[in-house]
Design a protein around this motif. Structure first.
Motif, PDB file in Angstrom:
ATOM      1  N   PHE A  10      -4.081  -4.607  11.087  1.00 17.22           N
ATOM      2  CA  PHE A  10      -4.903  -5.440  12.439  1.00 17.22           C
ATOM      3  C   PHE A  10      -5.918  -6.240  11.855  1.00 17.22           C
ATOM      4  CE2 PHE A  10      -7.060  -1.443  11.618  1.00 17.22           C
ATOM      5  CZ  PHE A  10      -8.488  -1.775  11.150  1.00 17.22           C
ATOM      6  N   TYR A  11      -6.316  -6.329  10.720  1.00 19.51           N
ATOM      7  CA  TYR A  11      -7.421  -7.066  10.162  1.00 19.51           C
ATOM      8  C   TYR A  11      -7.064  -8.146   9.364  1.00 19.51           C
ATOM      9  CZ  TYR A  11      -6.598  -4.940   5.715  1.00 19.51           C
ATOM     10  OH  TYR A  11      -5.905  -4.540   4.571  1.00 19.51           O
ATOM     11  N   CYS A  12      -5.711  -8.342   9.378  1.00 21.78           N
ATOM     12  CA  CYS A  12      -5.238  -9.588   8.360  1.00 21.78           C
ATOM     13  C   CYS A  12      -5.557 -10.864   8.703  1.00 21.78           C
ATOM     14  CB  CYS A  12      -3.821  -9.407   8.116  1.00 21.78           C
ATOM     15  SG  CYS A  12      -3.236 -10.287   6.776  1.00 21.78           S
ATOM     16  N   MET A  40      -0.474 -12.475  -8.819  1.00 21.54           N
ATOM     17  CA  MET A  40      -0.090 -12.377  -7.570  1.00 21.54           C
ATOM     18  C   MET A  40      -0.992 -11.323  -6.865  1.00 21.54           C
ATOM     19  SD  MET A  40       3.621 -10.646  -6.686  1.00 21.54           S
ATOM     20  CE  MET A  40       4.693 -11.804  -7.292  1.00 21.54           C
ATOM     21  N   THR A  41      -1.245 -11.487  -5.475  1.00 25.63           N
ATOM     22  CA  THR A  41      -1.586 -10.385  -4.762  1.00 25.63           C
ATOM     23  C   THR A  41      -0.468 -10.033  -3.783  1.00 25.63           C
ATOM     24  OG1 THR A  41      -3.026  -9.672  -2.991  1.00 25.63           O
ATOM     25  CG2 THR A  41      -2.676 -12.105  -3.249  1.00 25.63           C
ATOM     26  N   THR A  42      -0.311  -8.407  -4.001  1.00 24.84           N
ATOM     27  CA  THR A  42       0.830  -8.092  -3.136  1.00 24.84           C
ATOM     28  C   THR A  42       0.352  -6.669  -2.485  1.00 24.84           C
ATOM     29  OG1 THR A  42       2.959  -7.012  -3.519  1.00 24.84           O
ATOM     30  CG2 THR A  42       1.492  -7.055  -5.435  1.00 24.84           C
ATOM     31  N   ILE A  75      -3.256  -5.621  -6.260  1.00 24.03           N
ATOM     32  CA  ILE A  75      -2.459  -4.659  -5.353  1.00 24.03           C
ATOM     33  C   ILE A  75      -3.221  -4.161  -4.126  1.00 24.03           C
ATOM     34  CG2 ILE A  75      -0.988  -2.732  -4.999  1.00 24.03           C
ATOM     35  CD1 ILE A  75      -0.695  -3.206  -7.986  1.00 24.03           C
ATOM     36  N   SER A  76      -2.994  -4.447  -2.605  1.00 24.76           N
ATOM     37  CA  SER A  76      -3.871  -4.047  -1.678  1.00 24.76           C
ATOM     38  C   SER A  76      -3.801  -2.665  -1.527  1.00 24.76           C
ATOM     39  CB  SER A  76      -3.508  -4.885  -0.616  1.00 24.76           C
ATOM     40  OG  SER A  76      -3.494  -6.234  -0.592  1.00 24.76           O
ATOM     41  N   LEU A  77      -4.829  -1.972  -1.504  1.00 27.51           N
ATOM     42  CA  LEU A  77      -4.891  -0.608  -0.961  1.00 27.51           C
ATOM     43  C   LEU A  77      -5.964  -0.086  -0.133  1.00 27.51           C
ATOM     44  CD1 LEU A  77      -3.335   2.201  -1.874  1.00 27.51           C
ATOM     45  CD2 LEU A  77      -5.061   2.337  -3.933  1.00 27.51           C
ATOM     46  N   ILE A  91      -7.251  -3.550  -7.750  1.00 24.05           N
ATOM     47  CA  ILE A  91      -6.965  -2.774  -6.578  1.00 24.05           C
ATOM     48  C   ILE A  91      -7.821  -3.445  -5.554  1.00 24.05           C
ATOM     49  CG2 ILE A  91      -7.026  -0.618  -5.369  1.00 24.05           C
ATOM     50  CD1 ILE A  91      -4.974  -0.707  -7.631  1.00 24.05           C
ATOM     51  N   ASN A  92      -7.163  -4.124  -4.514  1.00 24.42           N
ATOM     52  CA  ASN A  92      -7.986  -4.688  -3.370  1.00 24.42           C
ATOM     53  C   ASN A  92      -8.211  -3.741  -2.500  1.00 24.42           C
ATOM     54  OD1 ASN A  92      -7.594  -6.915  -4.849  1.00 24.42           O
ATOM     55  ND2 ASN A  92      -6.485  -8.237  -3.208  1.00 24.42           N
ATOM     56  N   TYR A  93      -9.579  -3.634  -2.132  1.00 26.73           N
ATOM     57  CA  TYR A  93     -10.017  -2.744  -1.096  1.00 26.73           C
ATOM     58  C   TYR A  93     -10.997  -3.539   0.022  1.00 26.73           C
ATOM     59  CZ  TYR A  93     -13.523   1.032   0.147  1.00 26.73           C
ATOM     60  OH  TYR A  93     -14.314   1.873   0.800  1.00 26.73           O
ATOM     61  N   LEU A 141     -14.728  -7.653   4.875  1.00 27.22           N
ATOM     62  CA  LEU A 141     -14.009  -8.324   5.957  1.00 27.22           C
ATOM     63  C   LEU A 141     -14.398  -9.969   6.182  1.00 27.22           C
ATOM     64  CD1 LEU A 141     -11.650  -7.526   7.982  1.00 27.22           C
ATOM     65  CD2 LEU A 141     -13.611  -6.935   9.347  1.00 27.22           C
ATOM     66  N   GLU A 142     -13.459 -10.583   6.380  1.00 27.27           N
ATOM     67  CA  GLU A 142     -13.621 -12.040   6.817  1.00 27.27           C
ATOM     68  C   GLU A 142     -12.883 -12.152   8.142  1.00 27.27           C
ATOM     69  OE1 GLU A 142     -13.242 -15.065   3.123  1.00 27.27           O
ATOM     70  OE2 GLU A 142     -11.557 -13.681   3.487  1.00 27.27           O
ATOM     71  N   PRO A 143     -13.879 -13.087   9.092  1.00 28.29           N
ATOM     72  CA  PRO A 143     -13.329 -13.195  10.387  1.00 28.29           C
ATOM     73  C   PRO A 143     -12.337 -14.155  10.743  1.00 28.29           C
ATOM     74  CG  PRO A 143     -15.514 -14.507   9.961  1.00 28.29           C
ATOM     75  CD  PRO A 143     -14.940 -13.713   8.687  1.00 28.29           C
TER      76      PRO A 143
HETATM   77  N1  SAM Z   1       0.472  -9.164   1.115  1.00 24.48           N
HETATM   78  C1  SAM Z   1      -0.249  -9.410   0.199  1.00 24.48           C
HETATM   79  C2  SAM Z   1      -1.375  -8.435  -0.001  1.00 24.48           C
HETATM   80  O1  SAM Z   1      -1.565  -7.280   0.469  1.00 24.48           O
HETATM   81  O2  SAM Z   1      -2.130  -8.573  -1.008  1.00 24.48           O
HETATM   82  C3  SAM Z   1      -0.971 -10.888   0.424  1.00 24.48           C
HETATM   83  C4  SAM Z   1      -1.592 -11.435   1.458  1.00 24.48           C
HETATM   84  S1  SAM Z   1      -2.813 -10.434   1.656  1.00 24.48           S
HETATM   85  C5  SAM Z   1      -3.511 -11.664   3.379  1.00 24.48           C
HETATM   86  C6  SAM Z   1      -4.087 -10.833   0.747  1.00 24.48           C
HETATM   87  C7  SAM Z   1      -5.369  -9.894   0.493  1.00 24.48           C
HETATM   88  O3  SAM Z   1      -6.124 -10.460   1.534  1.00 24.48           O
HETATM   89  C8  SAM Z   1      -5.199  -8.673   0.486  1.00 24.48           C
HETATM   90  O4  SAM Z   1      -5.913  -8.100  -0.557  1.00 24.48           O
HETATM   91  C9  SAM Z   1      -5.764  -8.340   1.938  1.00 24.48           C
HETATM   92  O5  SAM Z   1      -6.234  -6.842   1.783  1.00 24.48           O
HETATM   93  C10 SAM Z   1      -6.913  -9.413   2.061  1.00 24.48           C
HETATM   94  N2  SAM Z   1      -7.206  -9.531   3.433  1.00 24.48           N
HETATM   95  C11 SAM Z   1      -6.649  -9.471   4.503  1.00 24.48           C
HETATM   96  N3  SAM Z   1      -7.119  -9.759   5.829  1.00 24.48           N
HETATM   97  C12 SAM Z   1      -8.394  -9.755   5.107  1.00 24.48           C
HETATM   98  C13 SAM Z   1      -9.684 -10.150   5.922  1.00 24.48           C
HETATM   99  N4  SAM Z   1      -9.875 -10.470   7.166  1.00 24.48           N
HETATM  100  N5  SAM Z   1     -10.825 -10.084   5.156  1.00 24.48           N
HETATM  101  C14 SAM Z   1     -10.842  -9.868   3.835  1.00 24.48           C
HETATM  102  N6  SAM Z   1      -9.589  -9.699   3.189  1.00 24.48           N
HETATM  103  C15 SAM Z   1      -8.688  -9.956   3.819  1.00 24.48           C
END
Ligand code: SAM
Length: 307
Positions: free
Chosen positions: A27-29, A91-93, A115-117, A154-156, A186-188
């Protein structure tokens, strides 16, 4: 030699989004600041852009999405970029498909992976991503380690009231597998103001706690001047803090490529330069280079110093 923009910032990194599709529904992507697109660049076209970029001093590449592992030709994309001998290819996945792919990606030339977690709690993980996938992602992370991808990050992304109580658990998990924890504010972007206001929490508080305990601090001047701290138990924690942070923008060294071939100058307030017509019907290398140079001059910092 690198290109330098109008603010004195070198251009050394290209972040390449190769699809806008994702199997998650977070929901925050921020969707990397791009719209859904269908007309994707081919692996060969991505390779040609990387080659042109490399000739201009851009030697570090990061693949992203959507979810990059959803592309059936992902191994070919990696091979194309690896063939130009980059200094860095990451890569970010979300890690969901990594278990089967980690070895093939490493063999193709991928060097490292983020890796997003969002959570170590299966229920919270499902609430955030819409997928019942925590155990599968943890398997994917192990596969990445076994494949020799290094470093593993690990992307948190910290979300108030959802996972902000997991900070220390996340550090311990990352430490236990030899990974770096990347704490992201978190980015807007791509979300409503209401969602941002509800879940945004400054990560300065977390950084202050770590700073007090750290035995070592380095600053990644090569990208956003991100601070990286090491604790006495070996845990490594990196902070990605954009909000009201002029240093973040002052040390921005990258352009972004969209899945349909546009160069974006910033995720937040970026101009765009379309490379597609320089690629089709036949690629024109000199024109691609000229357009990269043009995009570099359009780069501007979002957070500026106020004097
Ligand atoms: N699907 C891949 C992943 O999960 O890493 C790549 C795309 S995802 C958009 C890339 C990174 O952006 C992830 O680490 C995710 O957690 C982060 N991300 C997504 N929305 C964000 C937001 N609103 N603010 C900050 N980081 C965000």
């Amino acid at each position: 030699m690198s290109l330098i923009d109008n603010y004195g910032r070198p251009l050394t990194h290209l972040r390449i989004s190769i699809t806008s599709l994702c199997n998650y529904n977070c929901f925050y992507c921020h969707l990397e600041g791009i719209e859904k697109v269908n007309d994707l660049l081919t692996p060969n076209e991505i390779g040609i852009i990387a080659y042109a970029a490399s000739a201009l001093g851009i030697r570090k590449f990061k693949l992203t999405g959507g979810e990059p592992l959803l592309r059936p030709d992902i191994v070919d994309v990696v091979k194309e970029i690896a063939s130009i001998k980059p200094l860095d290819l990451g890569m970010t996945t979300n890690g969901y498909y990594l278990d089967n792919l980690a070895n093939k990606l490493a063999e193709a030339g991928l060097m490292r992976v983020n890796i997003s977690l969002p959570s170590l709690n299966p229920n919270k993980f499902r609430v955030v991503t819409g997928i019942n996938g925590l155990s599968r992602v943890l398997k994917g992370i192990k596969a990445a380690i076994n494949a020799g991808l290094n470093p593993i990050k690990i992307n948190y992304v910290v979300l108030k009231g959802i996972n902000d109580d997991e900070f220390w658990n996340m550090i311990e998990y990352a430490r236990s597998i030899g990974a770096i924890l990347q704490v992201i504010e978190l980015e807007p972007i791509g979300i409503s103001r209401d969602v941002f206001m509800k879940y945004y929490i400054s990560i300065s508080v977390f950084e202050k706690m770590i700073k007090e305990k750290a035995v070592k601090k380095i600053i990644r001047y090569s990208l956003h001047a991100r601070p990286v701290y090491t604790l006495d138990n070996g845990a490594v924690v990196e902070f990605v803090r954009w909000f009201c942070n002029p240093k973040f923008c002052m040390h921005c060294t990258r352009l972004r490529l969209t899945p349909d071939g546009k160069l974006k100058t910033c995720i937040i307030n970026g101009d765009e330069v379309d490379l597609k017509y320089a690629l089709r019907p036949i690629p024109k290398l000199n024109l691609i280079k000229k357009l990269i140079i043009k995009a570099n001059y359009l780069r501007k910092p979002y957070n500026k110093l106020s004097i």
